[in-house]
Design an enzyme around this catalytic site. Structure first.
Site, short mmCIF file in Angstrom:
data_model
loop_
_atom_site.label_atom_id
_atom_site.label_comp_id
_atom_site.label_asym_id
_atom_site.label_seq_id
_atom_site.Cartn_x
_atom_site.Cartn_y
_atom_site.Cartn_z
N ASP A 41 0.82 -1.21 0.00
CA ASP A 41 0.00 0.00 0.00
C ASP A 41 0.86 1.26 0.00
OD1 ASP A 41 0.97 -0.22 2.52
OD2 ASP A 41 -0.93 0.11 3.55
N HIS A 246 26.30 10.03 -15.12
CA HIS A 246 25.06 9.89 -14.33
C HIS A 246 25.29 9.09 -13.05
CE1 HIS A 246 22.59 10.80 -18.19
NE2 HIS A 246 23.00 11.89 -17.58
N ASP A 263 26.76 17.78 -8.42
CA ASP A 263 25.69 18.30 -9.28
C ASP A 263 24.43 18.20 -8.45
OD1 ASP A 263 23.81 18.96 -11.18
OD2 ASP A 263 24.71 17.75 -12.77
N ASP A 274 19.67 24.09 -10.58
CA ASP A 274 20.57 23.06 -11.10
C ASP A 274 21.98 23.62 -11.05
OD1 ASP A 274 21.73 20.93 -12.40
OD2 ASP A 274 20.67 21.23 -14.31
N HIS A 355 28.68 16.19 -23.45
CA HIS A 355 27.26 16.52 -23.26
C HIS A 355 26.98 17.95 -23.72
CE1 HIS A 355 28.38 18.86 -19.69
NE2 HIS A 355 29.06 17.81 -19.24
N HIS A 359 20.64 23.80 -20.99
CA HIS A 359 19.23 23.41 -21.19
C HIS A 359 18.36 24.41 -20.47
CE1 HIS A 359 19.16 21.77 -17.04
NE2 HIS A 359 20.34 21.24 -17.31
N HIS A 366 15.03 19.82 -16.88
CA HIS A 366 15.24 19.97 -18.32
C HIS A 366 13.90 20.45 -18.86
CE1 HIS A 366 18.62 16.72 -18.07
NE2 HIS A 366 18.97 17.87 -17.55
N GLU A 384 26.76 24.77 -18.42
CA GLU A 384 27.42 23.68 -17.70
C GLU A 384 28.47 22.93 -18.52
OE1 GLU A 384 24.83 20.27 -16.91
OE2 GLU A 384 23.15 21.43 -17.66
N TYR A 388 36.00 15.60 -18.65
CA TYR A 388 36.04 14.33 -17.92
C TYR A 388 37.27 13.57 -18.42
CZ TYR A 388 31.53 16.33 -17.37
OH TYR A 388 30.54 17.25 -17.12
N ARG A 397 32.99 19.79 -13.83
CA ARG A 397 31.87 20.47 -14.49
C ARG A 397 31.47 21.63 -13.58
NH1 ARG A 397 28.69 16.52 -15.32
NH2 ARG A 397 27.15 16.57 -13.64
N GLU A 399 28.37 24.63 -13.22
CA GLU A 399 27.02 24.87 -13.75
C GLU A 399 26.30 25.94 -12.95
OE1 GLU A 399 24.43 21.42 -13.53
OE2 GLU A 399 23.06 22.29 -14.99
N1 GLY Z 1 21.56 17.94 -13.10
C1 GLY Z 1 21.10 17.63 -14.37
C2 GLY Z 1 21.75 18.44 -15.38
O1 GLY Z 1 22.75 19.08 -15.10
O2 GLY Z 1 21.33 18.54 -16.48
MN MN Z 2 21.90 20.91 -15.93
MN MN Z 3 23.22 19.71 -13.13
#
Ligand code: GLY
Ligand code: MN
Ligand code: MN
Length: 429
Positions: A41, A246, A263, A274, A355, A359, A366, A384, A388, A397, A399
């Protein structure tokens, strides 16, 4: 909800913008998200549908928003349906929205119990030609469950097969990327909570600390500031873990000499922040770590300066790639001559920076967007860049979340320590 009430003008204005995009004689329906089950439940914490939230502020399950600007009954041009509350529900589940509360939260004058939906909706449909329904159309969405919107779409089309059906998602991805001042204020609060969490860490991180202990410190700071917690699964990645993009296990010991990539962003009132920062476990970067850090920081600053009205996302990302390319040559990771001969469809920098640079961010981390739409005043994007270097067990990184203004940028994270020296000073003070 832990957050304090949001000014309902946010939703009143959002609806006023929204209706401009409807064809005449339309009815639009937004369903809340389900409460998702776990096992037995058990249930997951509730997370509202962001489109419903954007247009109503209603943060409760089993809610429906109906907008029908041409309804003959003026009271039915905006209707909120919420689940009927009672003394019994109040005993078990606590306070739920009553009709007065729903009006206060949303600015919508007409509120009915959910049990009245079918008959009221039938009346609106008989007057309308177009029915607008919602669906998650995010480019990278992976949805294997049927949402309330999905179920409603099936039911509605079966019951009223001869109406013209329209999609809400293209309208929402046009509206939501442009943030109003009220939204920016809430997003700034989320960023400020993230800042508090980060500053707390600068005092806390020492060799031997576990990644999950860092996560716990952040969660503590977020919660005491009325955030529900992380806006997304936090990445607390020391040493080589930072090269796993990730990485979310957060279960390793942080060792002297390593850099930790964090992050981590707080949510506030369902809006995301973020942030990524990289800090040395022992309070001091090695020269090499600092060189890589400063290379990424220069790219971050260069990229931020390019967030101007009119810039196209793809061109921007390409330019940032060139900046990173020249930093990689400077760091001895790419050879200038190899770069001149590279395949332009698969540039060499992607080995170390694989990457995107930015965004949109808002109610979703996102956030929904129109990919080919040039940047505009009022958009909030992350910046960001990262490098690596697996062979060095080093991932950097950085951001921030940046608002595009008429004549430049306003960094919502400008107060969060970023310079390597400042971070070292704070860790050693
Ligand atoms: N934390 C997710 C990104 O940086 O896009
Ligand atoms: Mn991000
Ligand atoms: Mn991030």
């Amino acid at each position: 909800m832990k957050y304090t009430a949001i000014d309902n003008n946010l939703y009143v204005n959002n609806r006023a913008n929204f209706v401009k995009h409807l064809k005449s004689n339309s009815v639009a329906v937004f369903n809340s998200n389900d409460i998702m089950p776990t096992n037995a439940d058990g249930t997951m914490p509730f997370r509202q549908n962001n489109d419903l939230l954007y247009l109503s502020g209603v943060d409760q399950e089993e809610s429906i928003l109906v907008i029908a600007p041409n309804a003959s009954n003026p009271a039915h041009r905006e209707i909120l349906f919420v689940k009927e509350t009672s003394e019994l529900i109040a005993i078990w589940e606590g306070e739920k929205l009553d009709k007065v509360g729903a009006t206060k939260q949303s600015g919508i004058q007409t509120v009915y119990w959910l049990s009245q939906f079918d008959s009221i909706f039938h009346g609106l449909v008989t007057e309308a030609e177009h029915i607008y329904l919602n669906q998650n159309e995010h480019l990278r969405a992976i949805v294997t469950v049927e949402t309330r919107d999905d179920r409603f779409r099936k039911e509605c089309k079966a019951k009223y097969p001869d109406h013209e059906y329209e999609r809400l998602a293209p309208i929402m991805r046009k509206l939501r990327p442009i943030k109003s001042q009220l939204e920016i204020d809430v997003m700034q609060q989320a960023c400020n909570i993230t800042e508090k969490g980060f500053r707390r860490l600068l005092d806390f991180v020492k060799p031997g600390v576990m990644e999950y202990e860092i996560e716990a410190e952040l969660m503590h700071e977020f919660l005491i500031n009325r955030s529900r917690g992380f806006a997304y699964e936090p990445i607390i990645a020391s040493g080589f873990n930072a090269c796993v993009l990730h990485y979310v296990e957060n279960n390793k010991e942080c060792r002297a000499g390593d850099v930790i990539l964090l992050d981590v962003g707080a949510e506030y009132a369902n809006y995301a922040s973020d942030m990524t920062r990289c800090i040395p476990v022992s309070g001091k970067f090695t020269q090499r770590q600092k060189d890589v850090y400063n290379a990424v920081l220069r790219v971050m600053k260069g990229a931020t300066a390019m967030l101007n009205p009119g810039t196209l996302h793809n061109e921007y990302h390409e330019e940032v790639g060139k900046m990173m390319e020249s930093e990689l040559i400077g760091l001895g990771l790419l050879d200038k001559h190899d770069v001149t001969k590279q395949d332009s469809n698969n540039p060499l920098y992607k080995k170390y920076f694989m990457h995107g640079t930015s965004h949109h961010i808002g109610l979703d981390v996102h956030d929904v967007e129109e990919r080919n739409r040039p940047f505009e005043e009022g958009m909030v994007l992350t910046v960001e860049p990262g490098l690596y270097i697996r062979e060095e067990s080093l991932g950097i990184r950085l951001e921030n979340d940046v608002l595009i203004t008429k004549d430049g940028q306003h960094d919502l994270m400008a107060n969060i320590p970023l310079e390597a020296d400042e971070i070292e000073d704070l860790m050693n003070s």
